[in-house]
Write a protein that holds these residues in place. Structure first.
Motif, mmCIF file in Angstrom:
data_model
loop_
_atom_site.group_PDB
_atom_site.id
_atom_site.type_symbol
_atom_site.label_atom_id
_atom_site.label_comp_id
_atom_site.label_asym_id
_atom_site.label_seq_id
_atom_site.Cartn_x
_atom_site.Cartn_y
_atom_site.Cartn_z
ATOM 1 N N TYR A 36 -3.464 12.767 6.808
ATOM 2 C CA TYR A 36 -2.237 12.759 7.593
ATOM 3 C C TYR A 36 -2.525 13.025 9.072
ATOM 4 O O TYR A 36 -1.898 12.431 9.964
ATOM 5 N N GLU A 37 -3.489 13.879 9.346
ATOM 6 C CA GLU A 37 -3.858 14.161 10.728
ATOM 7 C C GLU A 37 -4.400 12.893 11.395
ATOM 8 O O GLU A 37 -4.092 12.616 12.567
ATOM 9 N N GLU A 38 -5.192 12.119 10.675
ATOM 10 C CA GLU A 38 -5.711 10.878 11.241
ATOM 11 C C GLU A 38 -4.595 9.855 11.461
ATOM 12 O O GLU A 38 -4.613 9.097 12.434
ATOM 13 N N VAL A 39 -3.628 9.825 10.559
ATOM 14 C CA VAL A 39 -2.475 8.930 10.738
ATOM 15 C C VAL A 39 -1.736 9.283 12.020
ATOM 16 O O VAL A 39 -1.364 8.403 12.815
ATOM 17 N N LEU A 66 2.384 9.442 1.922
ATOM 18 C CA LEU A 66 2.630 8.074 2.359
ATOM 19 C C LEU A 66 3.997 7.560 1.913
ATOM 20 O O LEU A 66 4.535 6.627 2.507
ATOM 21 N N LEU A 67 4.561 8.163 0.894
ATOM 22 C CA LEU A 67 5.926 7.821 0.495
ATOM 23 C C LEU A 67 6.948 8.570 1.351
ATOM 24 O O LEU A 67 8.026 8.054 1.651
ATOM 25 N N ASP A 68 6.594 9.780 1.743
ATOM 26 C CA ASP A 68 7.496 10.579 2.576
ATOM 27 C C ASP A 68 7.511 10.111 4.028
ATOM 28 O O ASP A 68 8.541 10.147 4.699
ATOM 29 N N LYS A 114 -11.366 12.406 2.036
ATOM 30 C CA LYS A 114 -10.621 13.306 2.924
ATOM 31 C C LYS A 114 -9.573 14.064 2.108
ATOM 32 O O LYS A 114 -9.125 13.610 1.061
ATOM 33 N N THR A 115 -9.170 15.206 2.625
ATOM 34 C CA THR A 115 -8.033 15.897 2.026
ATOM 35 C C THR A 115 -6.754 15.169 2.425
ATOM 36 O O THR A 115 -6.747 14.352 3.358
ATOM 37 N N GLY A 149 -7.652 13.752 -4.484
ATOM 38 C CA GLY A 149 -6.350 14.132 -3.937
ATOM 39 C C GLY A 149 -5.344 12.996 -3.917
ATOM 40 O O GLY A 149 -4.445 12.955 -3.066
ATOM 41 N N TYR A 150 -5.473 12.082 -4.861
ATOM 42 C CA TYR A 150 -4.676 10.847 -4.860
ATOM 43 C C TYR A 150 -3.171 11.106 -4.831
ATOM 44 O O TYR A 150 -2.448 10.539 -3.999
ATOM 45 N N GLU A 151 -2.682 11.938 -5.712
ATOM 46 C CA GLU A 151 -1.231 12.161 -5.809
ATOM 47 C C GLU A 151 -0.673 12.780 -4.523
ATOM 48 O O GLU A 151 0.410 12.410 -4.063
ATOM 49 N N ALA A 152 -1.405 13.713 -3.938
ATOM 50 C CA ALA A 152 -0.938 14.351 -2.702
ATOM 51 C C ALA A 152 -0.914 13.345 -1.553
ATOM 52 O O ALA A 152 0.015 13.329 -0.735
ATOM 53 N N LYS A 153 -1.920 12.500 -1.484
ATOM 54 C CA LYS A 153 -1.961 11.485 -0.431
ATOM 55 C C LYS A 153 -0.820 10.478 -0.603
ATOM 56 O O LYS A 153 -0.166 10.084 0.366
#
Length: 373
Positions: free
Chosen positions: A51-54, A118-120, A45-46, A110-114
């Motif tokens: 984030y949309e699924e979260v 999750l940190l924010d 996923k992007t 897209g690991y770093e963006a994900k």
């Protein structure tokens, strides 16, 4: 269970994060609401899609849940072997009337963006597959209040996870469906039987590290969960068992294949993704598995369109039918009900064992063995 895991779920039952659509917000919410720990899979996923699924999941439950991330792949694939495999798949592209994908579509998922998201905006649990993050990553997630888990397939990988600062390990036996979460993909060991069975692996990891253990691999019944807990696990993770639930986002053909008598066994294959993954043996696996290179995620990108086309035309013989060794035991129950049934089976097994010990079984009394009176 350990106190930290107890705080996350009422029952020691974790729904595995199954990338590719099965682990959707509806499924994760139903599991968490029933007292288990639901998981979303961020793989493929992007960052925005994750984030949309979260957000959707938070709208369905206030209970704890987890997100699984794929670690970036550092190994460079042999371009020549990828091209050879592309040529071999040309007939599939013609048959399904769809082009082959671009093997260079991306290696880091897209690991770093994900991770930044999750940190924010922290979630209760984050797990990692295909490797282990750095200590600084674990420190940052701990500061955010997130519980961290690393998928491991050997005691050595578990030791790395402990040293790096993970809160727990998900011990994945060779019986597990889907991708093997090995930290290093070594094609030299393909097909030589080096994978470790779950119960043996739990015992080995228990002696190697001091972390809580989530057991995964072929678990379909509460009695099996009881066995994993007795072997030293703190909780059990089930994927195939939840894949057939009505809330699962898996393709209906995939769900039906779990108990379809046409599919009698599973094997590990690189045919669909370039990394070892356990699935139901079908035509695509038989024809292409022996020739698929160790090239992940290049092969995944290459075959993506083929798999989708096979699903569109209703052909499970061309799909990646990921499944654990216990797939024939799948029960098409609502996810919440399945959690309740598994917990009831677990408690019944425990009660049976306790009753047996109380009647002298296992202690040498009343069965003709043991010390003389």
């Amino acid at each position: 269970m350990s106190s930290a895991l107890t705080d996350l779920c009422r029952y020691p039952i974790v729904q595995a994060p199954m990338a590719g659509g099965a682990s959707c917000p509806q499924l994760a919410a139903a599991v968490s609401e029933a007292g288990g720990l639901g998981f979303l899979a961020a793989g493929y996923k992007t960052a925005d899609g994750m984030y949309e699924e979260v957000k959707q999941l938070r709208g369905r439950t206030g209970q704890p849940f987890g997100i699984n991330l794929f670690m970036p792949q550092q190994q460079s694939a042999d371009r020549a072997t990828v091209e050879v495999y592309r040529n071999q798949l040309a007939g599939e592209a013609t048959w399904y009337e769809t082009p082959l994908g671009d093997p260079d579509a991306g290696r880091d998922d897209g690991y770093e963006a994900k991770l930044a998201i999750l940190l924010d905006d922290p979630v209760p649990v984050v797990s990692f597959t295909f490797g282990c993050p750095s200590r600084s990553t674990f420190d940052a997630l701990a500061h955010a209040g997130t519980y961290t888990v690393v998928t491991v397939t050997t005691p050595e990988e578990a030791a790395t996870a402990q040293w790096s600062g993970a809160d727990a390990v998900c011990v994945q036996g060779i019986e597990a469906g889907g991708h093997q979460g090995t930290h290093r993909d070594d094609p030299a060991i393909d097909g030589v039987g080096v994978g470790i069975g779950l119960l043996s692996l739990i015992a080995q990891v228990k002696e190697a590290v001091q972390l809580p253990i989530i057991a995964a691999g072929g678990l379909m019944r509460g009695g099996q969960i009881a066995a994993a807990l007795a072997a030293g696990a703190d909780a059990a993770q089930l994927g195939t068992a939840f894949l057939v639930c009505p809330e699962s986002g898996a393709n209906v053909l995939h769900k039906q294949a779990m108990t379809n008598p046409l599919f009698v066994r599973t094997e590990l294959t690189r045919a669909f993704s370039g990394r070892p993954a356990r699935g139901l043996v079908n035509r695509f696996m038989r024809e292409h598995g022996p020739y698929a290179p160790a090239a992940y995620p290049e092969v995944h990108h290459l075959t993506s369109g083929l798999r989708k086309a096979a699903a569109r035309v209703g052909d499970p013989q061309g799909m990646a039918l990921w499944a654990g060794q216990g797939h024939r035991m799948a029960r098409e129950l609502p996810a919440g009900q399945l959690v309740e049934v598994l917990e009831a089976e677990l408690e019944a097994t425990r009660a049976s064992l306790t009753s047996g010990l109380g009647n002298g079984q296992g202690s040498g009394q009343g069965n003709g063995v043991g010390t003389a009176s």
